[in-house]
Scaffold this motif. Structure first.
Motif, PDB file in Angstrom:
ATOM      1  N   ALA A   1      -3.355   2.514 -10.879  1.00 32.10           N
ATOM      2  CA  ALA A   1      -2.896   1.142 -11.104  1.00 32.10           C
ATOM      3  C   ALA A   1      -2.538   0.487  -9.778  1.00 32.10           C
ATOM      4  O   ALA A   1      -2.583  -0.722  -9.629  1.00 32.10           O
ATOM      5  CB  ALA A   1      -1.693   1.142 -12.040  1.00 32.10           C
ATOM      6  N   SER A   2      -2.167   1.304  -8.800  1.00 38.71           N
ATOM      7  CA  SER A   2      -1.798   0.751  -7.493  1.00 38.71           C
ATOM      8  C   SER A   2      -2.034   1.807  -6.427  1.00 38.71           C
ATOM      9  O   SER A   2      -2.402   2.945  -6.730  1.00 38.71           O
ATOM     10  CB  SER A   2      -0.328   0.351  -7.487  1.00 38.71           C
ATOM     11  OG  SER A   2       0.459   1.515  -7.498  1.00 38.71           O
ATOM     12  N   ALA A   3      -1.800   1.394  -5.185  1.00 43.41           N
ATOM     13  CA  ALA A   3      -1.986   2.313  -4.064  1.00 43.41           C
ATOM     14  C   ALA A   3      -1.057   3.520  -4.193  1.00 43.41           C
ATOM     15  O   ALA A   3      -1.380   4.625  -3.758  1.00 43.41           O
ATOM     16  CB  ALA A   3      -1.726   1.582  -2.758  1.00 43.41           C
ATOM     17  N   LYS A   4       0.103   3.284  -4.803  1.00 38.65           N
ATOM     18  CA  LYS A   4       1.088   4.349  -4.956  1.00 38.65           C
ATOM     19  C   LYS A   4       0.497   5.511  -5.772  1.00 38.65           C
ATOM     20  O   LYS A   4       0.666   6.667  -5.428  1.00 38.65           O
ATOM     21  CB  LYS A   4       2.321   3.782  -5.658  1.00 38.65           C
ATOM     22  CG  LYS A   4       3.560   4.607  -5.463  1.00 38.65           C
ATOM     23  CD  LYS A   4       4.811   3.801  -5.722  1.00 38.65           C
ATOM     24  CE  LYS A   4       4.923   3.378  -7.169  1.00 38.65           C
ATOM     25  NZ  LYS A   4       6.192   2.715  -7.466  1.00 38.65           N
TER      26      LYS A   4
ATOM     27  N   MET B   1      -2.004   7.483  -3.809  1.00 39.16           N
ATOM     28  CA  MET B   1      -1.323   8.231  -2.756  1.00 39.16           C
ATOM     29  C   MET B   1      -0.650   9.462  -3.321  1.00 39.16           C
ATOM     30  O   MET B   1      -0.681  10.541  -2.745  1.00 39.16           O
ATOM     31  CB  MET B   1      -0.295   7.326  -2.086  1.00 39.16           C
ATOM     32  CG  MET B   1      -0.036   7.683  -0.648  1.00 39.16           C
ATOM     33  SD  MET B   1       1.274   6.678   0.029  1.00 39.16           S
ATOM     34  CE  MET B   1       0.845   5.063  -0.505  1.00 39.16           C
TER      35      MET B   1
ATOM     36  N   LEU C   1      -6.471  -0.018  -4.487  1.00 36.40           N
ATOM     37  CA  LEU C   1      -6.233  -1.433  -4.193  1.00 36.40           C
ATOM     38  C   LEU C   1      -7.058  -2.338  -5.109  1.00 36.40           C
ATOM     39  O   LEU C   1      -6.629  -3.424  -5.465  1.00 36.40           O
ATOM     40  CB  LEU C   1      -6.545  -1.742  -2.725  1.00 36.40           C
ATOM     41  CG  LEU C   1      -5.517  -1.220  -1.719  1.00 36.40           C
ATOM     42  CD1 LEU C   1      -5.961  -1.518  -0.295  1.00 36.40           C
ATOM     43  CD2 LEU C   1      -4.141  -1.813  -1.960  1.00 36.40           C
ATOM     44  N   TYR C   2      -8.269  -1.891  -5.473  1.00 36.03           N
ATOM     45  CA  TYR C   2      -9.094  -2.634  -6.434  1.00 36.03           C
ATOM     46  C   TYR C   2      -9.220  -1.791  -7.690  1.00 36.03           C
ATOM     47  O   TYR C   2      -9.223  -0.566  -7.633  1.00 36.03           O
ATOM     48  CB  TYR C   2     -10.506  -2.877  -5.893  1.00 36.03           C
ATOM     49  CG  TYR C   2     -10.615  -3.762  -4.683  1.00 36.03           C
ATOM     50  CD1 TYR C   2      -9.609  -4.661  -4.355  1.00 36.03           C
ATOM     51  CD2 TYR C   2     -11.741  -3.705  -3.874  1.00 36.03           C
ATOM     52  CE1 TYR C   2      -9.720  -5.473  -3.240  1.00 36.03           C
ATOM     53  CE2 TYR C   2     -11.863  -4.512  -2.757  1.00 36.03           C
ATOM     54  CZ  TYR C   2     -10.847  -5.389  -2.432  1.00 36.03           C
ATOM     55  OH  TYR C   2     -10.976  -6.178  -1.334  1.00 36.03           O
TER      56      TYR C   2
ATOM     57  N   THR D   1       0.826  -1.211   0.000  1.00 40.12           N
ATOM     58  CA  THR D   1       0.000   0.000   0.000  1.00 40.12           C
ATOM     59  C   THR D   1       0.854   1.253   0.000  1.00 40.12           C
ATOM     60  O   THR D   1       0.395   2.323  -0.350  1.00 40.12           O
ATOM     61  CB  THR D   1      -0.948   0.085   1.219  1.00 40.12           C
ATOM     62  OG1 THR D   1      -0.141   0.039   2.402  1.00 40.12           O
ATOM     63  CG2 THR D   1      -1.940  -1.034   1.246  1.00 40.12           C
TER      64      THR D   1
ATOM     65  N   GLY E   1       3.586   1.524  -1.738  1.00 39.11           N
ATOM     66  CA  GLY E   1       4.285   1.666  -3.004  1.00 39.11           C
ATOM     67  C   GLY E   1       5.563   0.855  -3.151  1.00 39.11           C
ATOM     68  O   GLY E   1       6.347   1.103  -4.045  1.00 39.11           O
TER      69      GLY E   1
ATOM     70  N   HIS F   1      -6.970   2.475   7.104  1.00 36.71           N
ATOM     71  CA  HIS F   1      -7.744   1.239   7.031  1.00 36.71           C
ATOM     72  C   HIS F   1      -8.276   0.866   8.404  1.00 36.71           C
ATOM     73  O   HIS F   1      -7.704   1.211   9.434  1.00 36.71           O
ATOM     74  CB  HIS F   1      -6.872   0.097   6.501  1.00 36.71           C
ATOM     75  CG  HIS F   1      -6.456   0.285   5.078  1.00 36.71           C
ATOM     76  ND1 HIS F   1      -7.133  -0.266   4.030  1.00 36.71           N
ATOM     77  CD2 HIS F   1      -5.440   0.992   4.533  1.00 36.71           C
ATOM     78  CE1 HIS F   1      -6.555   0.076   2.896  1.00 36.71           C
ATOM     79  NE2 HIS F   1      -5.517   0.838   3.170  1.00 36.71           N
TER      80      HIS F   1
END
Lengths: 308, 508
Positions: free
Chosen positions: B72-75, B78, B54-55, A186, A188, B86
């Motif tokens: 594409a991702s949590a990065k 962010m 995340l999804y 999460t 990265g 969470h």
């Protein structure tokens, strides 16, 4: 003076013989810290002991031998990572498979390349490098500063890996993956890449230990010559509380019992040799029971990580 | 009308077999506290996991300040300023606060981890938003409330402008909740946008400016919180009127089913007793509530009565049997049902299917098969019946317990225990963490059992729950009963005093 010599000699053997276990322990430490549990160090070392000899024999340089060994280790690491990280197979099973593979592969290749003759194969091997001035220090000088290059390298790796793990961004990322890959993800961190990298680099280090065993500690290859050092390295990581300094201390302590038992056996004491050979094992059990209590493994050790 | 800070348009998310979000629209303005209200399993968490990368949504678009974005991702999410706290903290207990904040960060200053400047900026952040945090403390040594603060600071440190709080109060004490609300208000003043996910109506009412209600994966609508009463919110969330009181007929209680006499339990290694001379009767057709702040001996009492702790002194007479001297198997097979406090750890076996969870109390009795072999056909039939009659929301009886929402997991436990037609039910925190709909359902089931003549021992820390459904209430403090009262003859104030260690005799 003879007592001084005895102690100095004892220390020198301890350091010399602890080196393969230290290499393997540091390699395993890096792999464990990424959350992978690799019990295949024994097999990785076996392949590398043979390839170091083969490389040195054909090229005439022990360094080429070392390189061959390290590459074989990296490939074993890649194999391990593919099955555990990508395929997500059970890590214990894959580690056990590596051990069987290493045992069979090294024996088979040895018979193909060198045959089953009993004549001694000659090849380039590591020799002691005496460091001027430092090696003249009484008592410890000869033990610490008259060793082979891999020995120096292994002990210098201890502070280096310690710095990497606890003082760098990359080390923090690695530790967080071992503790909780989801958290790292999460934030990265590329979990899979890091696990591949540490499996490959860690296995290369394990292989360096194997190379030193067959081209340094002794200069010959024999089947099953690793003789359980890969497993002792596993114990050394736990006993060393997953810290490089601890792994070093554990390797030295485990081997110390072995050396003591050897010295007592040749000294002709009236103690039966069967009791003497027990010393390293008793020492290991006592040490583990006494100190290993607070050992905290990386929280997600051995558990495959699935994204999403 | 300015451009919305965040806009989610026509978001759908299809999981194998489940449509978790269907055509959801969500618009959040800059600087507001926006609540996302819905029952467990309504799709709140899925929606937020899409928002934080995340999804991946099956369809739909996300806009941040009018710009379309794809994560594409949590990065990615962010880096655009979305920070998620969470429900289960994303923290590593063996690392310090600083290290937790630095994981995965792009290091500008070369190889070395710059803990010093990170500590400095963390302290500044903490000071600015008046959160008390020691950056060098080990996260594992912090309280739950403090960990949550670390999560919030971590998000801010990483440049979050939109803060998503997923059920943040579920793990907090009332005091910690007040602290959190103060923090949220402070953040709002500094221009942060907060998304507050909850199923607790009072909290949504208290903290949010606007609220979007989700039901069964769909957004029902967005409302100004001011214009909605708690009743309105409940109706929107559940889709029908929710009763906040229960109908309970007065009835004559029968003879004592469970009779405790001087039950005491010593603390291991000395010190104050865990249970100190507990005497209490529970009659047929009666719900006896045990109130008190968590950790005052309630858990120990339940464990003594269910045979998990065997060292207690005194007597617990149940139909001529002393429960303190019986094994758990003897107790469970003599008409006693137990709804344990932690459904995930002691109530269910999470990685097992519902069928197997349903027969945990029966598999050895010969009810489902003979000679040690199980008759899966009759197990399946019984499971189907329980799923239907307790309206458990699950794709099927073979679903693993861990894939159900909390409310449905609890229904599985309640179904299993009530199906055994018990004479005594020992229920601990039966509605902890559940939404109003599920709470109403479980209360109804307990009362139904009482009306049918069962005795119920209900342990709860929720004063509201205790006052609502108990016939008599015993208040526990430090292992002792401070007094036994009837709900109609007491006040919340009196109860509070007893929970704080004042004897009933002294305050009335």
């Amino acid at each position: 003076m003879s007592i001084m010599n005895l102690i100095s000699g004892y220390l020198a053997s301890d350091i010399r013989m602890a080196t393969p276990i230290l290499f393997a322990g540091l390699g395993l430490l890096i792999i464990n810290r990424s959350g992978l549990l690799n019990i295949g160090a024994e097999g990785t070392m076996l392949v590398s002991t043979l390839l170091a000899v083969v490389g040195s024999y054909y090229s005439g340089s022990v360094w080429v031998g070392l390189l061959c060994a390290v590459i074989s280790g990296a490939l074993m690491g890649l194999l391990f990572a593919f099955f555990t990280v990508t395929v997500k197979a059970n890590q214990i099973v894959i580690g056990a498979a590596l051990n069987i593979l290493g045992s069979g592969l090294s024996a088979t290749l040895n018979r193909i390349i060198f045959g089953v003759s009993t004549t001694v194969t000659r090849f380039d091997a590591f020799t002691n490098i005496k460091i001027p001035l430092l090696s003249d220090i009484p008592l410890i000088g000869g033990a610490l500063f008259n060793q082979m290059i891999p020995v120096y390298a292994a002990f210098l790796l201890v502070p280096a890996i310690s710095y990497y793990l606890f003082r760098t961004q990359a080390g923090l990322n690695l530790r967080s993956v071992g503790e909780n890959p989801r958290v790292a993800d999460t934030l990265g961190v590329n979990v899979y890449r890091l696990q591949y990298m540490s499996a490959i680099i860690g296995s290369a280090l394990i292989a360096a230990g194997g190379a030193y065993l067959s081209t340094g500690l002794v200069s010959s290859f024999s089947e099953e010559m690793v003789a359980g050092r890969g497993y002792i390295a596993l114990a050394a990581v736990v006993f060393g509380k997953y810290k490089p300094g601890g792994v070093m201390l554990a390797s030295l302590i485990f081997v110390a019992g072995n050396v003591l038992s050897n010295i007592l056996q040749v000294s002709g004491t009236p103690i039966p040799y069967t009791l003497l050979t027990m010393i390293p094992y008793v020492l290991t059990v006592v040490a583990l029971a006494a100190f290993a209590k607070g050992a905290v493994a990386p929280a997600s050790l051995g558990r495959p990580y699935k994204r999403g | 009308m300015s451009i919305a800070m965040l806009e989610m348009k026509n978001i759908s998310k299809q999981f194998p077999g489940v449509l978790a979000n269907e055509d959801v629209n969500l618009t959040v303005n800059k600087g507001e506290v926006h609540a996302l209200l819905g029952e467990n399993g309504a799709g709140k968490s899925t929606l937020m996991n899409i928002l934080c990368g995340l999804y991946k949504p099956t369809s739909g678009e996300i806009f941040i300040e009018g710009q379309p974005v794809k994560f594409a991702s949590a990065k990615d999410s962010m880096s655009i300023g979305i920070g998620m706290v969470h429900q289960h903290f994303m923290l590593i207990p063996t690392l310090s606060v600083i290290e937790n904040c630095l994981i995965g960060s792009k290091n500008k200053g070369g190889l070395k981890l710059d803990t010093r400047s990170a500590a400095k900026s963390l302290s500044e952040l903490a000071k600015k938003y008046s959160m008390n945090i020691d950056p060098s403390a080990l996260v594992g040594s912090l309280s739950v409330g403090e960990m949550q603060r670390v999560e919030i600071i971590k998000a801010l440190y990483r440049g979050a402008r939109i803060l998503i709080l997923d059920e943040p109060t579920a793990v907090l004490t009332p005091q910690e909740t007040n602290e959190l609300f103060k923090m949220i208000r402070g953040l709002k003043q500094h221009g942060f946008t907060v998304l507050f996910i909850s199923h607790k109506l009072n909290e949504v009412k208290e903290i949010s400016d606007r609220v979007t209600v989700l039901r069964l994966g769909r957004a029902i609508g967005t409302y100004d919180t001011e214009d909605c009463s708690v009743q309105d919110l409940a109706r929107l969330m559940v889709g029908r009127d929710v009763k906040f009181t229960v109908d309970k007929k007065e009835q004559q209680t029968g003879k004592a089913v469970l009779s405790l006499k001087g039950v005491s339990l010593l603390r291991k290694g000395g010190g104050a007793k865990l249970l100190d001379d507990i005497s209490l009767d529970v009659h047929a057709g009666e719900i006896v509530g045990i109130a008190g702040v968590d950790g005052n001996g309630q858990a120990e009492l339940v464990e003594c009565l269910t045979g998990i702790i065997c060292e207690a002194e005194g007597e617990a007479d149940y139909c001529g049997k002393d429960l303190l001297k019986c094994s758990t198997r003897e107790i469970m097979s003599s008409g006693i049902s137990h709804i344990p406090q932690d459904r995930q750890r002691t109530g269910l076996v999470m990685p097992m299917p519902l069928t197997e969870n349903f027969i945990l109390q029966d598999y050895y009795t010969g009810k489902f098969g003979k000679h040690g072999f199980l008759d899966w056909k009759s197990v399946g039939e019984s499971s189907d019946r329980l799923i239907r009659s307790f309206s458990i929301k699950a794709p099927g009886k073979e679903e693993l317990a861990q894939n159900l929402s909390g409310g449905n997991q609890q229904k599985v436990v309640v179904a299993r225990e009530i199906n055994r037609s018990p004479r005594l039910i020992i229920a601990m925190h039966p509605t902890r963490g559940l939404d109003v709909g599920a709470i109403e359902y479980i209360h109804g089931k307990l009362i139904e059992q009482r009306d049918n003549g069962a005795a119920v021992l209900l342990v709860s820390t929720e004063m509201e729950e205790i006052l609502k459904i108990s016939d008599r209430i015993a208040v526990m403090y430090e292992g002792r009963i401070m007094g036994i009262v009837r709900p109609k003859e007491t006040t919340a104030e009196k109860m509070g005093l007893m929970m704080g260690g004042n004897d009933l005799a002294k305050i009335s």
